[in-house]
Scaffold this motif. Sequence first.
Motif, PDB file in Angstrom:
ATOM      1  N   ILE A   1      33.616  40.551  34.650  1.00  0.00           N
ATOM      2  CA  ILE A   1      32.841  40.088  35.810  1.00  0.00           C
ATOM      3  C   ILE A   1      33.019  41.006  37.016  1.00  0.00           C
ATOM      4  CG2 ILE A   1      32.583  38.170  37.422  1.00  0.00           C
ATOM      5  CD1 ILE A   1      33.311  36.354  34.928  1.00  0.00           C
ATOM      6  N   LEU A   2      34.275  41.356  37.340  1.00  0.00           N
ATOM      7  CA  LEU A   2      34.500  42.264  38.468  1.00  0.00           C
ATOM      8  C   LEU A   2      33.802  43.617  38.254  1.00  0.00           C
ATOM      9  CD1 LEU A   2      36.043  42.617  41.189  1.00  0.00           C
ATOM     10  CD2 LEU A   2      37.931  43.577  39.858  1.00  0.00           C
ATOM     11  N   PRO A   3      33.979  44.252  37.072  1.00  0.00           N
ATOM     12  CA  PRO A   3      33.247  45.509  36.859  1.00  0.00           C
ATOM     13  C   PRO A   3      31.730  45.321  36.959  1.00  0.00           C
ATOM     14  CG  PRO A   3      34.939  45.263  35.191  1.00  0.00           C
ATOM     15  CD  PRO A   3      34.896  43.974  35.951  1.00  0.00           C
ATOM     16  N   ALA A   4      31.236  44.207  36.403  1.00  0.00           N
ATOM     17  CA  ALA A   4      29.784  43.993  36.417  1.00  0.00           C
ATOM     18  C   ALA A   4      29.270  43.891  37.844  1.00  0.00           C
ATOM     19  CB  ALA A   4      29.441  42.736  35.621  1.00  0.00           C
ATOM     20  N   ILE A   5      29.979  43.128  38.705  1.00  0.00           N
ATOM     21  CA  ILE A   5      29.525  42.951  40.083  1.00  0.00           C
ATOM     22  C   ILE A   5      29.518  44.293  40.818  1.00  0.00           C
ATOM     23  CG2 ILE A   5      30.173  41.939  42.306  1.00  0.00           C
ATOM     24  CD1 ILE A   5      31.114  39.468  40.709  1.00  0.00           C
ATOM     25  N   LEU A   6      30.619  45.039  40.648  1.00  0.00           N
ATOM     26  CA  LEU A   6      30.700  46.339  41.329  1.00  0.00           C
ATOM     27  C   LEU A   6      29.620  47.279  40.817  1.00  0.00           C
ATOM     28  CD1 LEU A   6      34.566  46.826  41.529  1.00  0.00           C
ATOM     29  CD2 LEU A   6      32.972  46.395  43.407  1.00  0.00           C
ATOM     30  N   LEU A   7      29.408  47.294  39.496  1.00  0.00           N
ATOM     31  CA  LEU A   7      28.423  48.206  38.920  1.00  0.00           C
ATOM     32  C   LEU A   7      27.012  47.860  39.370  1.00  0.00           C
ATOM     33  CD1 LEU A   7      29.879  48.440  35.307  1.00  0.00           C
ATOM     34  CD2 LEU A   7      29.649  50.348  36.902  1.00  0.00           C
TER      35      LEU A   7
END
Lengths: 254, 291
Positions: B241-247
């Motif tokens: 989730i964190l990588p997805a939001i940042l990406l």
Amino acid sequence: MTQLPALTDKKLGLVIDLDTCVGCHACVVSCKGWNTENYGAPLSDQDAYGADPSGTFLNRVHSYEITPKDAPAQVVHFPKSCLHCEDAPCVTVCPTGASYKRVEDGIVLVNEDACIGCGLCAWACPYGAREMDQEEKVMKKCTLCVDRIYNENLPEEDRQPACVRTCPAGARHFGDFNDPASNVSTLVAERGGMDLMAEQGTKPVNKYLPPRPKTDAQPEPEIDILAPLLAPIASDSKGFLGWLDRTLDKLPGA
Amino acid sequence: MHPAPSIIVFTVLSGLGFGLLAFLGLNMPDVSGWVLFVFFAVGYGLAGAGLLASTFHLGHPERAMLAFTQWKTSWLSREGILSVACLVVLGLYALLAVFFDTKLGWLGALGSVLAVATVFATSMIYGQLKTVPRWNHWTTPALFLSLSIGGGALLASKSEFAGLVLLFAAALQIYAYYDGDTRFKARGHSLNSATGLDTGPMRLFEAPHTGSNYLMKEMIHQIGRKHAQKLRLIGMGFGLILPAILLLFAHVGHVLVVPIILSHLAGMFVLRWLFFAEAEHVVGLYYGKHG
């Protein structure tokens, strides 16, 4: 080859009678004794005399307690070894072909020289019938004593699996399930032989005979002709015991 | 199941590596020369390290060549063959692309297909096992594939696509947890079915031995149950989730992508550890577990 044969000429396997098994573990010991010095690598033990002993066994006896609603509780001793399944999932997952099911008699074997010790076959078996030997790092399993049953160097009565030969209660039977007149087929038909974890779809060859119900375990109360003579004689005790009896009677809550 | 470090490292790294290789075979990102060389080196490094780690799990790695023989029935054998085929095909493609500036599209595409097929085969090693109801479901290959493609896209600098795939993977993971938590009972596995005895409630009266054994250490092993829920959130949070939001919402350059990759990797190790630690094998029933 890890492709399973559609049919095998013979269907050799065991019938295990849960009604008769007394849980003595003699089959466990004789299995280990025969198989540690015959087919393939020995069955090693680790820390055998230490604090945390363990070892490779091809046959183990569990004991369970059943508590039926309307009948007395029952302890069932439950020997478990490879069931030589018709649809053996342990064979098809093997990447090297070390595991195979024989066309001539249906025995599931491991060619230990080809085993890479990945352990996937043990994962695929629902019954815990395969154990990785911690010393040799190859998979060990019941061979149905393939080195006894065809062994013409043994007297004829010994040409059956070590567990069957040794069972003092006669709870283990060996034979060909393809022959409807064989001892094992007859037992299964007469006593309602059953599959373990049938929902896994493995079609086990070995069958288990259920324990007979214990519904009449408690017999009718017997009429004892001596009973009148054995009735308590001291209806009015005297002395210390008499005093104690009367005093205890007076206490509330009796 | 026992969460063996070699298998966790293998499945995470090779999944990521083959994911990246799948993109490189499709000429994504469209680079050449030394930049492309570095991309391929990362892909081969991850896939190779993973495959190497997997051999540490073997009792007799010197016989590993035999594992290429049983492709007709064994997913483990298929995985071995597909992975080597992928590495050979893409190796040839990379050689021509990096040193001769010749990109054979069909060869790269073939390599991409083989990379995805390798990950699918890896997932089916677990997905095929009826003995582990939590794994024996379409969500297992679906998750392995989406995690691999999402991670591969992240490494291949396809930020938005990576973000979307990782979000999809998170949704899939939540569904896999939700459905997997009840599957063991739903499939009807119980001590009664395991023993064929259905006359009443049963329990283990005496185990076959007082000590442990291979089966108990390997398959009946229970660990991390106490913190499972927290670990699920940590794994999905940092890994997906964190990588997805940042990406999706931050402008990710070459600098920010490094911590995102590390976060994804850390989360993936947690999720894969849980994948093994939470898996209940039906053989546990005989030993009085999962009742």
